[in-house]
Design an enzyme around this catalytic site. Structure first.
Site, PDB file in Angstrom:
ATOM      1  N   HIS A 158       0.830  -1.195   0.000  1.00 54.81           N
ATOM      2  CA  HIS A 158       0.000   0.000   0.000  1.00 54.81           C
ATOM      3  C   HIS A 158       0.873   1.257   0.000  1.00 54.81           C
ATOM      4  O   HIS A 158       2.089   1.194   0.154  1.00 54.81           O
ATOM      5  CB  HIS A 158      -0.942  -0.011   1.196  1.00 54.81           C
ATOM      6  CG  HIS A 158      -2.011  -1.050   1.095  1.00 54.81           C
ATOM      7  ND1 HIS A 158      -3.038  -1.161   2.008  1.00 54.81           N
ATOM      8  CD2 HIS A 158      -2.228  -2.040   0.180  1.00 54.81           C
ATOM      9  CE1 HIS A 158      -3.836  -2.162   1.667  1.00 54.81           C
ATOM     10  NE2 HIS A 158      -3.349  -2.711   0.569  1.00 54.81           N
ATOM     11  N   GLU A 186       1.310   3.664   2.136  1.00 56.30           N
ATOM     12  CA  GLU A 186       2.065   3.928   3.347  1.00 56.30           C
ATOM     13  C   GLU A 186       3.351   3.107   3.397  1.00 56.30           C
ATOM     14  O   GLU A 186       4.393   3.590   3.861  1.00 56.30           O
ATOM     15  CB  GLU A 186       1.208   3.613   4.577  1.00 56.30           C
ATOM     16  CG  GLU A 186      -0.040   4.480   4.712  1.00 56.30           C
ATOM     17  CD  GLU A 186      -1.263   3.852   4.068  1.00 56.30           C
ATOM     18  OE1 GLU A 186      -2.375   4.069   4.581  1.00 56.30           O
ATOM     19  OE2 GLU A 186      -1.108   3.157   3.044  1.00 56.30           O
ATOM     20  N   ALA A 195     -24.766  10.053 -35.442  1.00 54.64           N
ATOM     21  CA  ALA A 195     -24.428   9.473 -36.750  1.00 54.64           C
ATOM     22  C   ALA A 195     -25.330  10.097 -37.805  1.00 54.64           C
ATOM     23  O   ALA A 195     -26.352  10.724 -37.492  1.00 54.64           O
ATOM     24  CB  ALA A 195     -24.622   7.951 -36.734  1.00 54.64           C
ATOM     25  N   GLU A 242     -20.850   2.318 -22.770  1.00 56.49           N
ATOM     26  CA  GLU A 242     -20.553   2.780 -24.130  1.00 56.49           C
ATOM     27  C   GLU A 242     -21.536   2.090 -25.051  1.00 56.49           C
ATOM     28  O   GLU A 242     -21.272   1.005 -25.556  1.00 56.49           O
ATOM     29  CB  GLU A 242     -19.115   2.433 -24.520  1.00 56.49           C
ATOM     30  CG  GLU A 242     -18.048   3.171 -23.736  1.00 56.49           C
ATOM     31  CD  GLU A 242     -16.681   3.030 -24.385  1.00 56.49           C
ATOM     32  OE1 GLU A 242     -16.520   3.450 -25.543  1.00 56.49           O
ATOM     33  OE2 GLU A 242     -15.783   2.482 -23.728  1.00 56.49           O
ATOM     34  N   GLY A 300     -25.526   2.466 -27.503  1.00 52.73           N
ATOM     35  CA  GLY A 300     -26.368   3.275 -28.359  1.00 52.73           C
ATOM     36  C   GLY A 300     -27.404   4.051 -27.578  1.00 52.73           C
ATOM     37  O   GLY A 300     -27.465   4.010 -26.346  1.00 52.73           O
ATOM     38  N   LEU A 319     -29.928   1.934 -24.889  1.00 55.66           N
ATOM     39  CA  LEU A 319     -29.375   1.506 -23.600  1.00 55.66           C
ATOM     40  C   LEU A 319     -28.895   2.697 -22.785  1.00 55.66           C
ATOM     41  O   LEU A 319     -29.146   2.767 -21.571  1.00 55.66           O
ATOM     42  CB  LEU A 319     -28.225   0.515 -23.819  1.00 55.66           C
ATOM     43  CG  LEU A 319     -27.526   0.004 -22.560  1.00 55.66           C
ATOM     44  CD1 LEU A 319     -28.509  -0.587 -21.567  1.00 55.66           C
ATOM     45  CD2 LEU A 319     -26.453  -1.024 -22.927  1.00 55.66           C
TER      46      LEU A 319
END
Length: 374
Positions: A53, A55, A165, A304, A306, A309
């Protein structure tokens, strides 16, 4: 309460934390700076899950100079044994005198325990310095811990007049190469990328992070450092063929449907492909069930897809952020619309949005909105 140096050191710790945004998931991004008599003697960040980590890296650099010093940490030091020992214990053993924490751990089962462990060891602990800035670095982790749901971002690209488009479906390329590189970096920061079967059938995309398109990131990270996101395809009727490009990219692929795929198709899948069936809601995959399932392994999800959705996720109140790449083009009234929404009749019905960032990416305008439930 805090000095100018305190602010400077925590700001540096936050910048360090951001260096892990492509490599740490599903763990949070954490940065740490250790000072002695006002001078930086150690710093580090969490590079990848399962590794040391922040730290630990900072303490290793500081060595004995950490004793009696101040540690600035962007997230509450862990207090439990996982794949690595507790960082709170490491700070105690190093005998630091003071720990400044930006934000507490969002997991309600462990929140505050690291701070209590430090205080019980006689270390001065202060919490809340640059809390908002540090919180922003780990929005996905914070939401998942608090709500058991991932942070959901919808990404879209459009023209000035809001078209994705031409009427015939031609969309390459609306945006320029710099914007497309930025999309690859955005994709690389998410645990999962979600799209629909219609997009896959129309465009035959790979849906993976393309290292050679990451731009300046390739100067900092090797290709093997990049964690490929889980590619999630919503395919309600199980129509996708194994001949599509998504099946031939050797990175995790999750097919989500309402029915089973033919056994002949499943026999052609590689070991990187898995499939689940989820319940239907109004004839489509239940998006709440989807994100709840993804939360088991994902802090953040990028949509990502159309217009259908993308619109469904936003309308359902499941999207936290909307990122739009707007090209300086006009596609005309016959072009395809950005999202598909219901036929709203009043302004009160519209999704609530707030612009949180606007910047140019090459010749294109990138707009980031936070979304609120209606």
């Amino acid at each position: 309460m805090w000095s100018n140096q305190d602010y400077q050191m925590m700001a540096r710790a936050i910048e360090l934390a951001k260096k892990g945004r492509y490599t740490t998931r599903p763990n949070p991004c954490v940065g740490c700076v250790i000072t002695q008599h006002g001078q930086v003697v150690g710093e580090g960040f969490h590079i990848r899950a399962g590794g040391p980590h922040a730290e630990v890296h900072a303490l290793a650099m500081a060595g004995e100079r950490a004793q009696g010093g101040t540690a600035y940490v962007t997230l509450e030091p862990c207090s439990h044994y996982g794949r690595t020992p507790p960082c709170a214990l490491a700070l105690i053993n190093a005998k630091v005198a003071r720990v400044v924490v930006a934000v507490t751990d969002a997991n309600p089962q462990v929140s505050g325990r690291g701070i209590s462990m430090l205080k019980e060891a006689g270390i001065e602990v202060e919490v809340g310095l640059l809390a908002d800035e540090a919180y922003q670095v780990n929005l996905g982790f914070m939401k998942k811990m608090a709500q058991a749901m991932p942070l959901v971002t919808v990404k879209l690209a459009c023209s000035i007049d809001g078209k994705t488009a031409l009427s015939n479906g031609v969309s390459k390329w609306i945006t320029g190469p710099q914007a497309r590189q930025d999309v690859q970096r955005l994709r690389a920061q998410h645990c999962a990328v979600v799209t629909g079967s219609e997009t896959v059938l129309a465009d035959n995309p790979s849906m993976n992070v393309r290292y050679h398109e990451l731009g300046h990131i390739t100067e900092q990270l090797n290709e093997t450092d990049i964690i490929q996101p889980l590619r999630v395809i919503l395919d309600s009727r199980a129509r996708l063929s194994h001949e599509l490009a998504i099946f031939h990219i050797d990175s995790p692929l999750l097919l989500v449907s309402l029915v089973d795929y033919p056994e002949s198709q499943q026999a052609c899948w590689g070991s990187h492909v898995r499939h689940i069936k989820l319940p239907a809601l109004d004839g489509r995959i239940d998006l709440v069930a989807l994100f709840s399932y993804l939360a088991d392994e994902c802090n953040s999800v990028l949509i990502e897809a159309g217009a259908t959705l993308a619109g469904a996720v936003i309308e359902a109140g499941l999207a936290d952020r909307l990122v739009i790449y707007q090209a300086m083009k006009l596609l005309g009234s016959h072009g395809r619309n950005l999202v598909q929404f219901a036929d709203y009749q009043t302004m009160e019905q519209l999704p609530q949005m707030q612009l949180v960032e606007q910047r140019m990416v090459g010749l294109d305008n990138r707009l980031t909105f936070s979304l609120g439930n209606k």
